[in-house]
Design a protein around this motif. Structure first.
Motif: not given
Length: 177
Positions: A14-19, A23-24
């Motif tokens: 899942e997309k979470s945290g600093i990455s 990315r956003r």
């Protein structure tokens, strides 16, 4: 304690945290870059001059295009290939940029890319149905080379490029597509 209890680790799928944050931010930056490029291409097309130096018109003159020599080269190629449909052909990229900035996903990118290309061809063909004015500086119609190329298909059936009411009847479905 229960033996089945375990620590909760983040799921890397899942997309979470600093990455996810980075990315956003890169997606927003890419969308803004696309918008800036579109503004430049619109300025280049708006200041197109057939007498500017480009690949097809070798001259020692200074380019009058807003973006200088690179702008005159782009505008000349765009006008030769797409004619007046060059600006509407760029609209899908503006929507993609707005989706990227707004965080909306773009599904089926390859399919949309093909639709973008064929839509631009049909738009050029629709513009090519218009009779070029006497002041049109290019040897092709106002739909450019690609518009004339697409119009060769109906021209084979009717014995020539569409003119008059027939060109209007042909242009409407081309624009709708």
């Amino acid at each position: 304690m229960r033996a089945s209890a375990s620590a909760s680790y983040p799921d890397h799928r899942e997309k979470s945290g600093i990455s996810a944050f980075m990315r956003r931010q890169l997606e927003i930056a890419a969308g803004l870059v696309i918008i800036l490029v579109l503004i430049g291409t619109a300025a280049s097309l708006a200041t197109w001059n057939v007498a500017d130096p480009s690949f097809s018109h070798a001259t020692d003159g200074i380019a009058a295009n807003a973006l200088g020599y690179p702008g005159s080269v782009f505008a000349d190629l765009a006008m030769q290939f797409y004619g007046l449909a060059a600006l509407p052909a760029l609209l899908p990229s503006a929507f993609w940029a707005l989706f990227m900035i707004g965080g909306k996903p773009i599904y089926k990118r390859a399919r949309r890319g093909f639709a973008w290309f064929f839509g631009a061809l049909l738009t050029a063909a629709a513009f090519g149905c218009a009779t070029p004015p006497q002041t049109w500086p290019l040897p092709v119609g106002v739909g450019g080379v690609l518009g004339d190329l697409v119009l060769k298909i109906p021209a084979a059936f009717i014995g020539g490029f569409p003119k008059g009411m027939l060109s209007l009847i042909l242009a409407l479905p081309l624009l709708a597509a």
